[in-house]
Structure formats: structure tokens, C-alpha cells
Design a protein around this motif. Structure first.
Motif, PDB file in Angstrom:
ATOM      1  N   ALA A 111      10.053  -1.723   7.752  1.00 36.22           N
ATOM      2  CA  ALA A 111       9.911  -2.330   6.425  1.00 36.22           C
ATOM      3  C   ALA A 111      11.297  -2.697   5.910  1.00 36.22           C
ATOM      4  O   ALA A 111      12.218  -1.884   5.971  1.00 36.22           O
ATOM      5  N   THR A 112      11.429  -3.933   5.424  1.00 34.12           N
ATOM      6  CA  THR A 112      12.693  -4.388   4.847  1.00 34.12           C
ATOM      7  C   THR A 112      12.411  -5.041   3.497  1.00 34.12           C
ATOM      8  O   THR A 112      11.317  -5.568   3.261  1.00 34.12           O
ATOM      9  N   TYR A 113      13.413  -5.005   2.622  1.00 35.99           N
ATOM     10  CA  TYR A 113      13.275  -5.592   1.285  1.00 35.99           C
ATOM     11  C   TYR A 113      14.488  -6.481   1.033  1.00 35.99           C
ATOM     12  O   TYR A 113      15.637  -6.036   1.152  1.00 35.99           O
ATOM     13  N   ALA A 114      14.246  -7.741   0.712  1.00 33.33           N
ATOM     14  CA  ALA A 114      15.320  -8.675   0.404  1.00 33.33           C
ATOM     15  C   ALA A 114      14.816  -9.736  -0.561  1.00 33.33           C
ATOM     16  O   ALA A 114      13.724 -10.280  -0.383  1.00 33.33           O
ATOM     17  N   LYS A 115      15.604 -10.002  -1.589  1.00 37.70           N
ATOM     18  CA  LYS A 115      15.318 -11.067  -2.565  1.00 37.70           C
ATOM     19  C   LYS A 115      13.921 -10.951  -3.167  1.00 37.70           C
ATOM     20  O   LYS A 115      13.211 -11.936  -3.339  1.00 37.70           O
ATOM     21  N   GLY A 116      13.482  -9.718  -3.444  1.00 37.83           N
ATOM     22  CA  GLY A 116      12.204  -9.503  -4.102  1.00 37.83           C
ATOM     23  C   GLY A 116      10.994  -9.511  -3.188  1.00 37.83           C
ATOM     24  O   GLY A 116       9.868  -9.418  -3.650  1.00 37.83           O
ATOM     25  N   ILE A 117      11.214  -9.623  -1.882  1.00 30.10           N
ATOM     26  CA  ILE A 117      10.112  -9.663  -0.924  1.00 30.10           C
ATOM     27  C   ILE A 117      10.206  -8.460   0.011  1.00 30.10           C
ATOM     28  O   ILE A 117      11.227  -8.240   0.653  1.00 30.10           O
ATOM     29  N   LEU A 118       9.122  -7.685   0.081  1.00 33.87           N
ATOM     30  CA  LEU A 118       9.010  -6.582   1.028  1.00 33.87           C
ATOM     31  C   LEU A 118       8.311  -7.129   2.270  1.00 33.87           C
ATOM     32  O   LEU A 118       7.245  -7.740   2.161  1.00 33.87           O
ATOM     33  N   THR A 119       8.917  -6.916   3.432  1.00 32.36           N
ATOM     34  CA  THR A 119       8.327  -7.357   4.691  1.00 32.36           C
ATOM     35  C   THR A 119       8.059  -6.136   5.552  1.00 32.36           C
ATOM     36  O   THR A 119       8.977  -5.358   5.823  1.00 32.36           O
ATOM     37  N   VAL A 120       6.812  -5.947   5.946  1.00 32.66           N
ATOM     38  CA  VAL A 120       6.416  -4.830   6.799  1.00 32.66           C
ATOM     39  C   VAL A 120       5.932  -5.414   8.118  1.00 32.66           C
ATOM     40  O   VAL A 120       5.040  -6.263   8.135  1.00 32.66           O
ATOM     41  N   SER A 121       6.530  -4.951   9.222  1.00 31.55           N
ATOM     42  CA  SER A 121       6.186  -5.435  10.551  1.00 31.55           C
ATOM     43  C   SER A 121       5.578  -4.284  11.354  1.00 31.55           C
ATOM     44  O   SER A 121       6.211  -3.249  11.546  1.00 31.55           O
ATOM     45  N   VAL A 122       4.349  -4.485  11.794  1.00 24.16           N
ATOM     46  CA  VAL A 122       3.603  -3.466  12.534  1.00 24.16           C
ATOM     47  C   VAL A 122       3.408  -3.948  13.968  1.00 24.16           C
ATOM     48  O   VAL A 122       2.819  -5.011  14.183  1.00 24.16           O
ATOM     49  N   PRO A 123       3.901  -3.170  14.960  1.00 28.92           N
ATOM     50  CA  PRO A 123       3.677  -3.573  16.352  1.00 28.92           C
ATOM     51  C   PRO A 123       2.185  -3.544  16.695  1.00 28.92           C
ATOM     52  O   PRO A 123       1.464  -2.642  16.282  1.00 28.92           O
ATOM     53  N   VAL A 124       1.764  -4.556  17.441  1.00 23.48           N
ATOM     54  CA  VAL A 124       0.359  -4.651  17.857  1.00 23.48           C
ATOM     55  C   VAL A 124       0.327  -4.880  19.364  1.00 23.48           C
ATOM     56  O   VAL A 124       0.988  -5.777  19.876  1.00 23.48           O
ATOM     57  N   SER A 125      -0.426  -4.048  20.060  1.00 22.14           N
ATOM     58  CA  SER A 125      -0.610  -4.236  21.500  1.00 22.14           C
ATOM     59  C   SER A 125      -2.001  -4.797  21.727  1.00 22.14           C
ATOM     60  O   SER A 125      -2.864  -4.726  20.852  1.00 22.14           O
ATOM     61  N   GLU A 126      -2.200  -5.341  22.902  1.00 24.00           N
ATOM     62  CA  GLU A 126      -3.528  -5.847  23.243  1.00 24.00           C
ATOM     63  C   GLU A 126      -4.511  -4.685  23.223  1.00 24.00           C
ATOM     64  O   GLU A 126      -4.244  -3.638  23.815  1.00 24.00           O
ATOM     65  N   PRO A 127      -5.617  -4.815  22.527  1.00 24.73           N
ATOM     66  CA  PRO A 127      -6.601  -3.738  22.529  1.00 24.73           C
ATOM     67  C   PRO A 127      -7.123  -3.501  23.940  1.00 24.73           C
ATOM     68  O   PRO A 127      -7.378  -4.446  24.674  1.00 24.73           O
ATOM     69  N   LYS A 128      -7.231  -2.256  24.305  1.00 24.78           N
ATOM     70  CA  LYS A 128      -7.724  -1.907  25.632  1.00 24.78           C
ATOM     71  C   LYS A 128      -9.248  -1.980  25.620  1.00 24.78           C
ATOM     72  O   LYS A 128      -9.898  -1.391  24.773  1.00 24.78           O
ATOM     73  N   GLN A 129      -9.753  -2.725  26.559  1.00 23.44           N
ATOM     74  CA  GLN A 129     -11.194  -2.870  26.689  1.00 23.44           C
ATOM     75  C   GLN A 129     -11.713  -1.739  27.573  1.00 23.44           C
ATOM     76  O   GLN A 129     -11.567  -1.777  28.784  1.00 23.44           O
ATOM     77  N   LYS A 130     -12.269  -0.739  26.980  1.00 26.23           N
ATOM     78  CA  LYS A 130     -12.795   0.396  27.729  1.00 26.23           C
ATOM     79  C   LYS A 130     -14.286   0.187  27.935  1.00 26.23           C
ATOM     80  O   LYS A 130     -15.024  -0.064  26.989  1.00 26.23           O
ATOM     81  N   VAL A 131     -14.690   0.276  29.173  1.00 28.17           N
ATOM     82  CA  VAL A 131     -16.100   0.133  29.510  1.00 28.17           C
ATOM     83  C   VAL A 131     -16.604   1.506  29.940  1.00 28.17           C
ATOM     84  O   VAL A 131     -16.032   2.147  30.811  1.00 28.17           O
ATOM     85  N   THR A 132     -17.657   1.961  29.319  1.00 27.24           N
ATOM     86  CA  THR A 132     -18.266   3.229  29.652  1.00 27.24           C
ATOM     87  C   THR A 132     -19.633   2.957  30.273  1.00 27.24           C
ATOM     88  O   THR A 132     -20.468   2.306  29.663  1.00 27.24           O
ATOM     89  N   LYS A 133     -19.807   3.459  31.474  1.00 25.06           N
ATOM     90  CA  LYS A 133     -21.108   3.304  32.135  1.00 25.06           C
ATOM     91  C   LYS A 133     -21.983   4.477  31.758  1.00 25.06           C
ATOM     92  O   LYS A 133     -21.549   5.617  31.735  1.00 25.06           O
ATOM     93  N   VAL A 134     -23.221   4.165  31.439  1.00 24.52           N
ATOM     94  CA  VAL A 134     -24.192   5.186  31.049  1.00 24.52           C
ATOM     95  C   VAL A 134     -25.249   5.260  32.132  1.00 24.52           C
ATOM     96  O   VAL A 134     -25.854   4.248  32.525  1.00 24.52           O
ATOM     97  N   GLN A 135     -25.446   6.476  32.622  1.00 22.94           N
ATOM     98  CA  GLN A 135     -26.453   6.685  33.661  1.00 22.94           C
ATOM     99  C   GLN A 135     -27.840   6.626  33.016  1.00 22.94           C
ATOM    100  O   GLN A 135     -28.090   7.235  31.989  1.00 22.94           O
TER     101      GLN A 135
END
Length: 140
Positions: A111-135
Motif C-alpha cells: 500500500a502506498t499513498y501519494a498526492k491524496g491517492i491510496l494505492t493497494v496492490s494485491v498479488p493474484v495467482s492463477e486459481p488452481k483448478q482442483k478436480v475431485t473425483k467422487v466414487q
């Protein structure tokens, strides 16, 4: 009791916030100057939230937290002005919560603040596609 704003000699038109507050005194704290404006975007593996919070000291007046997939920004402003025998003050608490996208990480948030603007940067990874097999069992 007069609900209309006082006329300021230096201004032809009163501040629009004053007009709003004069005609909606019960709604003013919820809908007027206490709204925290934000914009959201995705930028090269980061979810970026920018909030307009002028006139605050980021070290003591701003709090950013993440919990349960939600990003919360809280700020408190207290400001006073005096000139030519006339003084004004404004204060208030601001809070805004936004949902983080799938794959947002709690670690590495900046998070940074400059000239009246707060900027928040959140890292995002590719969501893992989990497949669960049901017997499937026979119901005989």
C-alpha cells in the motif's frame, strides 16, 4: 433553527456539500462526504485498488486490512482552516470494503499513498483448478 448553509462572502455559490447537508441532515453522514471513492483494476498479476483520500496522514489515519477474501480500507480525517476571522472544520471516518478476486494472496500486499491517492496492490495467482473425483456406489 436554520438548516441552510451560511453564505460565504468570497464565494458566489455555496459548496455543494453544504447544500446537500442542509436538505438531508439525517442522510448526510451516510451519503455525503463520508463516501470513499475507489477504482479497481487488474494489472500484470496484481489486483489494484486506488482510493481517493486527500488530507490524511497515511501513517496514523489510514488502515488497510485483508480478511476472508475482503480488502478493507479505513481512514479518518480531521481538518480545520482559519482565515480572516472565519474558521471551518471538517472531520469524518471513511470505510470501504471490496471483494478480492479468486487467487488473491494475503502475502505480498503493498500500500502506498501519494498526492491524496491510496494505492493497494494485491498479488493474484492463477486459481488452481482442483478436480475431485467422487466414487459412485451401487444402491442395491
Amino acid at each position: 433553527m436554520n438548516l441552510l448553509p451560511a453564505h460565504r462572502p468570497a464565494s458566489i455559490l455555496p459548496d455543494l456539500t453544504d447544500w446537500w447537508n442542509a436538505f438531508t441532515p439525517g442522510l448526510a453522514p451516510m451519503l455525503s462526504s463520508h463516501m470513499l471513492r475507489v477504482e479497481e483494476s487488474a494489472d500484470e498479476g496484481h489486483y489494484v485498488v486506488r482510493a481517493e483520500i486527500p488530507g490524511v496522514d497515511p501513517a496514523k489515519d489510514v488502515e488497510v486490512s485483508v480478511h476472508g477474501g475482503l480488502l478493507t480500507i479505513k481512514a479518518e480525517r480531521s481538518e480545520s482552516r482559519a482565515e480572516g476571522g472565519h474558521s471551518e472544520f471538517s472531520y469524518g471516518s471513511f470505510e470501504r470494503t471490496v471483494s478480492l478476486p479468486e487467487g488473491a494472496q494475503d502475502e505480498g500486499i503493498e500500500a502506498t499513498y501519494a498526492k491524496g491517492i491510496l494505492t493497494v496492490s494485491v498479488p493474484v495467482s492463477e486459481p488452481k483448478q482442483k478436480v475431485t473425483k467422487v466414487q459412485v456406489k451401487s444402491g442395491e
